[in-house]
Design a protein around this motif. Sequence first.
Motif, PDB file in Angstrom:
ATOM      1  N   MET A   1      71.119  53.504 -25.100  1.00  0.00           N
ATOM      2  CA  MET A   1      70.787  52.439 -24.174  1.00  0.00           C
ATOM      3  C   MET A   1      71.474  51.146 -24.577  1.00  0.00           C
ATOM      4  O   MET A   1      71.304  50.662 -25.679  1.00  0.00           O
ATOM      5  CB  MET A   1      69.270  52.249 -24.185  1.00  0.00           C
ATOM      6  CG  MET A   1      68.773  51.532 -22.982  1.00  0.00           C
ATOM      7  SD  MET A   1      67.075  51.942 -22.637  1.00  0.00           S
ATOM      8  CE  MET A   1      66.351  52.001 -24.241  1.00  0.00           C
ATOM      9  N   PRO A   2      72.276  50.540 -23.679  1.00  0.00           N
ATOM     10  CA  PRO A   2      72.900  49.260 -24.029  1.00  0.00           C
ATOM     11  C   PRO A   2      71.833  48.173 -24.127  1.00  0.00           C
ATOM     12  O   PRO A   2      70.901  48.135 -23.329  1.00  0.00           O
ATOM     13  CB  PRO A   2      73.835  48.981 -22.859  1.00  0.00           C
ATOM     14  CG  PRO A   2      73.838  50.207 -22.022  1.00  0.00           C
ATOM     15  CD  PRO A   2      72.600  50.977 -22.327  1.00  0.00           C
ATOM     16  N   THR A   3      72.004  47.283 -25.113  1.00  0.00           N
ATOM     17  CA  THR A   3      71.027  46.224 -25.332  1.00  0.00           C
ATOM     18  C   THR A   3      70.851  45.365 -24.084  1.00  0.00           C
ATOM     19  O   THR A   3      69.738  45.037 -23.684  1.00  0.00           O
ATOM     20  CB  THR A   3      71.500  45.335 -26.488  1.00  0.00           C
ATOM     21  OG1 THR A   3      71.927  46.182 -27.550  1.00  0.00           O
ATOM     22  CG2 THR A   3      70.409  44.437 -26.974  1.00  0.00           C
ATOM     23  N   PHE A   4      72.003  45.010 -23.467  1.00  0.00           N
ATOM     24  CA  PHE A   4      71.904  44.090 -22.330  1.00  0.00           C
ATOM     25  C   PHE A   4      71.136  44.739 -21.183  1.00  0.00           C
ATOM     26  O   PHE A   4      70.359  44.092 -20.500  1.00  0.00           O
ATOM     27  CB  PHE A   4      73.303  43.637 -21.880  1.00  0.00           C
ATOM     28  CG  PHE A   4      74.162  44.725 -21.304  1.00  0.00           C
ATOM     29  CD1 PHE A   4      74.047  45.069 -19.971  1.00  0.00           C
ATOM     30  CD2 PHE A   4      75.074  45.401 -22.092  1.00  0.00           C
ATOM     31  CE1 PHE A   4      74.834  46.066 -19.437  1.00  0.00           C
ATOM     32  CE2 PHE A   4      75.855  46.403 -21.569  1.00  0.00           C
ATOM     33  CZ  PHE A   4      75.730  46.737 -20.237  1.00  0.00           C
ATOM     34  N   TRP A   5      71.319  46.041 -21.015  1.00  0.00           N
ATOM     35  CA  TRP A   5      70.631  46.740 -19.919  1.00  0.00           C
ATOM     36  C   TRP A   5      69.121  46.741 -20.174  1.00  0.00           C
ATOM     37  O   TRP A   5      68.337  46.405 -19.294  1.00  0.00           O
ATOM     38  CB  TRP A   5      71.169  48.174 -19.815  1.00  0.00           C
ATOM     39  CG  TRP A   5      70.593  48.914 -18.655  1.00  0.00           C
ATOM     40  CD1 TRP A   5      71.024  48.884 -17.369  1.00  0.00           C
ATOM     41  CD2 TRP A   5      69.464  49.801 -18.690  1.00  0.00           C
ATOM     42  NE1 TRP A   5      70.230  49.682 -16.595  1.00  0.00           N
ATOM     43  CE2 TRP A   5      69.270  50.249 -17.364  1.00  0.00           C
ATOM     44  CE3 TRP A   5      68.601  50.224 -19.701  1.00  0.00           C
ATOM     45  CZ2 TRP A   5      68.249  51.132 -17.045  1.00  0.00           C
ATOM     46  CZ3 TRP A   5      67.587  51.095 -19.375  1.00  0.00           C
ATOM     47  CH2 TRP A   5      67.416  51.549 -18.054  1.00  0.00           C
ATOM     48  N   LEU A   6      68.760  47.096 -21.400  1.00  0.00           N
ATOM     49  CA  LEU A   6      67.330  47.127 -21.737  1.00  0.00           C
ATOM     50  C   LEU A   6      66.711  45.739 -21.552  1.00  0.00           C
ATOM     51  O   LEU A   6      65.646  45.596 -20.952  1.00  0.00           O
ATOM     52  CB  LEU A   6      67.141  47.603 -23.174  1.00  0.00           C
ATOM     53  CG  LEU A   6      65.696  47.597 -23.678  1.00  0.00           C
ATOM     54  CD1 LEU A   6      64.844  48.559 -22.874  1.00  0.00           C
ATOM     55  CD2 LEU A   6      65.637  47.940 -25.157  1.00  0.00           C
TER      56      LEU A   6
END
Lengths: 367, 379
Positions: free
Chosen positions: B188-193
């Motif tokens: 999971m990309p940090t920015f997405w989360l």
Amino acid sequence: MTETLSTPAPLGAPPPRDVLLEVRNLRTSFRVLDGVVPAVDGISFSLRRGQTLGIVGESGSGKSVTALTIMRLIDIPPGVIGEGSEVWFDGQELLSIPLGKMRRIRGNDIAMIFQEPLTSLNPVFTIGDQIAEQVQLHLKVSKKEAWDRAIEAIRLVGIPSPERRVKQYPHEMSGGMRQRVMIAMGISCEPKLLIADEPTTALDVTIQAQILELLKTIQQRTRSALLLITHDLGVVAEMVDNVIVMYTGQIVEQGTVDQVLLQPRAPYTMGLIESIPTVEKRGGRLSVITGVVPSPFNLPPACRFEPRCPYRWDLCRRVEPDLYPAGAAGQLARCHLHTPEGEGRRQPALEAHKVNMTAGRAFGKSR
Amino acid sequence: MTKYVVRRVAQAIPVLFGVTIITYLILALAPGGPESRFANNPRITNEVRERFLKAWGLDQPWPVQYCRWMGFCNPDVENPVVSDAPILDHVPNPAALLGPSGWPNFLPEPISGSSNGVLHGDFGFSVQSGQYVSNMIARAALPTFILAAFALVIWIGIAVLMGVYAAIHRYSFFDQAATVFAYVGFAMPTFWLGIMLIFIFAGPGLNILPAGGMTNTRLSPPFGSEAYWAYFGREPVEAVLDIGKHLILPVFTLVVVNIAGDSRFVRASMLEALNQDYVRTAKAKGLPGRAVTFKHALRNAMLPVLTNIGLEIPFLFTGAIVTETIFSWPGIGNLTIDATRNFDYPVLMGVLLISSTVVVLANLLADVAYAFVDPRIKY
């Protein structure tokens, strides 16, 4: 030295009082991806109080698994203990008692010495801690007293200045010293049975002799029984009263040390003994057992040694041999040579073995 | 041990020098520069641009710029200040050992004849805001430390518990679930989360948590200002609760993305320890399962984990750039991104130099800590 191994009693009933350890029809196998590997396949033996028994065999023959099963140190799964397997120790059947009860026996009544003294000791605790931990656990003594007993145990195994040594870590000691520590740990609770699994294999030859000497002295002093597991026939010759020879998880021969080493009756044992290099045989070619140990997934249909056996005949491919009385009283061998069908072939085989051995060699306790 | 620490600190000096040279060189060779901020401004004439370059010393070749930044030589080339004050008079004065903004001054003026440059405890000024770089970093350090400390403690705590439990109950339902969680967390990309969390918890639907920032600016003055601390003194409970509320989402983001790797690491380390011969010995001694696992295996399994944690400590200072940016957290990560966007090279260099120092020190700390827990290590 003419004493024989006692024959196991019928399943279910405890063995007589003087028998400390009796293993009956022990079968341990391992479930792996490709199927089930039978590591120990129906072995039975017994050991009297204060006696010594050697189990010999090559790697993978099931010696260590036998010891680990007795201690219940086999992880289940993947390990599977076969139905009808029994291990009687001091009046109790170990395989059926609860684990909590087994823990009170481990280290207390049965102690085990492992092959690799370096990796078998925890690197982050001092050796005193590791011995005292066991003493405190089983003998329910104070920390101080446990520590004193640890020092005493270390003194007993011949390590100089034990008061200083107990505060050291395993990495600060040599291999031989570490094995002495393992032995000290083993005897710290005065066990009735000491199991030594290849105690000298990881050590160099000069240290090996010292450790064996120590084990022998300790065993005689504490009067504990000793189950010695090794692949070294020389070690067996010096150390034990009785011998079991294992091959592919089965006992192929058992008897007193003199019987088995001087008058082997199973062709596998004969081959093993013939293949030992001696001073007299210098310059000649070493005798070998042809072929390789069969894969546990693809064992020969009847006799497991048949493909490698110089004395085989058609019966060996059809009927699986049992342990038959052979040679002197009490000696057993897993070979059709010792059945009425093998009558005619027995003498020539024994002669052939005699020829293969050079005169005047072998296992007098003269070393 | 002392000797070892002294040697390691001494070794760190050339390393840090190397870092300054390389980072400075990279910035110097990169296209653009502080003057690029005028590129789209039609009112800036070439003449103004030249003046700007000269004023900031950007018209000089990069080695000269570097030496001036470091404080090896006097930046005022035309009128060098040569101090004739006697050296000994100044040395005992502790004030001389601090630079203009209170940072350590390694080359006091009486010795070197100048007072600006990194070695004098002076990181220069921000091109953007004109403030001392050292002050900007100091101000951003506290928010980053708060965020990172919470995240680090929580994620390491959970990762260790999860990893150890998964290793003991290998292939159990929990272990399988932890594995899936780890893969998802990794992927999971940090920015997405972060954006999803804002969307769910701060969006029009639930709207129970703030979407960003560190404090509610309607209730309190900006964090770090004197007015804020006065407010903090007046209403400590309210102020702490306010920060706590703002912490939840960024901390959760950091924990989820970082727990994955660490819990796998702990699990692997614990599994390895559980398979060691000494664990079998401990069982053969008759120890109960708990003692075997938590005394004999865990202690050994934690050795590599400790090193790993040591290497994660710099995170406390360098911060999480992506997370801080998403949640507008006023920390070092945000400062770094702002400085990069605005070609604010002095700020960028300051952050990079201090980050590298922290990394070097944390490595040293991990190595020293290792000697305390592993008796086999001696320095």
